[in-house]
Write an enzyme that holds these catalytic residues in place. Structure first.
Site, PDB file in Angstrom:
ATOM      1  N   ASP A  49       0.856  -1.191   0.000  1.00 47.25           N
ATOM      2  CA  ASP A  49       0.000   0.000   0.000  1.00 47.25           C
ATOM      3  C   ASP A  49       0.893   1.243   0.000  1.00 47.25           C
ATOM      4  O   ASP A  49       1.901   1.304   0.714  1.00 47.25           O
ATOM      5  CB  ASP A  49      -0.926  -0.007   1.219  1.00 47.25           C
ATOM      6  N   ILE A  50       0.494   2.236  -0.781  1.00 41.70           N
ATOM      7  CA  ILE A  50       1.296   3.462  -0.914  1.00 41.70           C
ATOM      8  C   ILE A  50       1.233   4.306   0.364  1.00 41.70           C
ATOM      9  O   ILE A  50       2.108   5.139   0.601  1.00 41.70           O
ATOM     10  CB  ILE A  50       0.798   4.261  -2.149  1.00 41.70           C
ATOM     11  N   GLY A  98     -15.850   3.156   3.474  1.00 38.44           N
ATOM     12  CA  GLY A  98     -14.708   4.001   3.120  1.00 38.44           C
ATOM     13  C   GLY A  98     -13.911   3.498   1.942  1.00 38.44           C
ATOM     14  O   GLY A  98     -12.730   3.840   1.798  1.00 38.44           O
ATOM     15  N   HIS A 106     -10.528  -5.276  -3.489  1.00 42.37           N
ATOM     16  CA  HIS A 106      -9.197  -5.591  -2.975  1.00 42.37           C
ATOM     17  C   HIS A 106      -9.279  -5.906  -1.484  1.00 42.37           C
ATOM     18  O   HIS A 106     -10.169  -5.416  -0.784  1.00 42.37           O
ATOM     19  CB  HIS A 106      -8.221  -4.439  -3.205  1.00 42.37           C
ATOM     20  N   LEU A 107      -8.340  -6.721  -1.023  1.00 49.73           N
ATOM     21  CA  LEU A 107      -8.212  -7.046   0.396  1.00 49.73           C
ATOM     22  C   LEU A 107      -6.980  -6.327   0.932  1.00 49.73           C
ATOM     23  O   LEU A 107      -5.965  -6.233   0.243  1.00 49.73           O
ATOM     24  CB  LEU A 107      -8.001  -8.549   0.595  1.00 49.73           C
ATOM     25  N   HIS A 108      -7.087  -5.822   2.159  1.00 50.91           N
ATOM     26  CA  HIS A 108      -5.922  -5.270   2.845  1.00 50.91           C
ATOM     27  C   HIS A 108      -5.407  -6.344   3.798  1.00 50.91           C
ATOM     28  O   HIS A 108      -6.177  -6.871   4.619  1.00 50.91           O
ATOM     29  CB  HIS A 108      -6.305  -4.066   3.706  1.00 50.91           C
TER      30      HIS A 108
HETATM   31  P1  AMP Z   1      -9.777   1.352   0.061  1.00 51.01           P
HETATM   32  O1  AMP Z   1     -10.032   2.555   0.924  1.00 51.01           O
HETATM   33  O2  AMP Z   1     -10.145   0.072   0.745  1.00 51.01           O
HETATM   34  O3  AMP Z   1     -10.401   1.512  -1.301  1.00 51.01           O
HETATM   35  O4  AMP Z   1      -8.211   1.278  -0.092  1.00 51.01           O
HETATM   36  C1  AMP Z   1      -7.511   1.786  -1.179  1.00 51.01           C
HETATM   37  C2  AMP Z   1      -6.061   1.706  -0.806  1.00 51.01           C
HETATM   38  O5  AMP Z   1      -5.292   1.848  -1.975  1.00 51.01           O
HETATM   39  C3  AMP Z   1      -5.604   2.790   0.172  1.00 51.01           C
HETATM   40  O6  AMP Z   1      -5.079   2.166   1.342  1.00 51.01           O
HETATM   41  C4  AMP Z   1      -4.529   3.543  -0.606  1.00 51.01           C
HETATM   42  O7  AMP Z   1      -3.458   3.960   0.196  1.00 51.01           O
HETATM   43  C5  AMP Z   1      -4.104   2.514  -1.639  1.00 51.01           C
HETATM   44  N1  AMP Z   1      -3.556   3.040  -2.880  1.00 51.01           N
HETATM   45  C6  AMP Z   1      -4.066   4.019  -3.655  1.00 51.01           C
HETATM   46  N2  AMP Z   1      -3.299   4.232  -4.726  1.00 51.01           N
HETATM   47  C7  AMP Z   1      -2.260   3.343  -4.631  1.00 51.01           C
HETATM   48  C8  AMP Z   1      -1.122   3.061  -5.446  1.00 51.01           C
HETATM   49  N3  AMP Z   1      -0.873   3.717  -6.588  1.00 51.01           N
HETATM   50  N4  AMP Z   1      -0.276   2.098  -5.031  1.00 51.01           N
HETATM   51  C9  AMP Z   1      -0.497   1.426  -3.885  1.00 51.01           C
HETATM   52  N5  AMP Z   1      -1.561   1.633  -3.089  1.00 51.01           N
HETATM   53  C10 AMP Z   1      -2.429   2.594  -3.451  1.00 51.01           C
END
Ligand code: AMP
Length: 115
Positions: free
Chosen positions: A30-31, A94, A101-103
């Protein structure tokens, strides 16, 4: 519908730190990490654009995603210590990126309940 940022990562149009990849799944750092280990596990399948848990998300895909969770947990050293898996599904949860996607979060003690 335009490609999501994750589709662009899958297609190598924008860079990412790839932690794990197979035919169906890509896992990237994650960025904006919320824990020492914060990896996003993302399905590559673009069947009708998988945005949230819903119609086109079948048990086979869910199984593939959790196979990848296990692999990433091993690769990141979280398997022994424990980790959390989160899906922010839809607006109230949120979800920012409209591509399922899964975190996987780990490397520190987690609190409960989540915010
Ligand atoms: P969500 O809120 O569950 O949709 O999570 C989206 C996630 O994507 C967030 O934790 C962001 O930090 C991450 N994210 C957004 N753009 C990028 C990127 N280019 N590379 C890696 N992670 C990203």
């Amino acid at each position: 519908m335009s490609d999501s940022i994750f589709t662009k990562i899958i297609n190598r149009q924008i860079p990412a730190k790839i932690v794990y990849e197979d035919e169906q799944v890509i896992a990237i750092d994650d960025i904006n990490p919320q824990a020492p280990v914060h990896v996003l596990i993302i399905p590559k399948l673009e069947i009708e654009n998988i945005v949230t848990l819903g119609g086109s998300v079948n048990s086979t895909l869910i199984g593939k995603l959790f196979d990848a969770v296990n692999k990433v947990a091993e690769l990141t050293g979280c398997k022994e210590t424990g980790f959390r898996v989160v899906i922010n599904n839809g607006r109230n949860a949120g979800q920012e990126v409209e591509h399922l996607h899964l975190h996987l979060l780990g490397g520190r003690k987690m609190n409960w309940p989540p915010g």
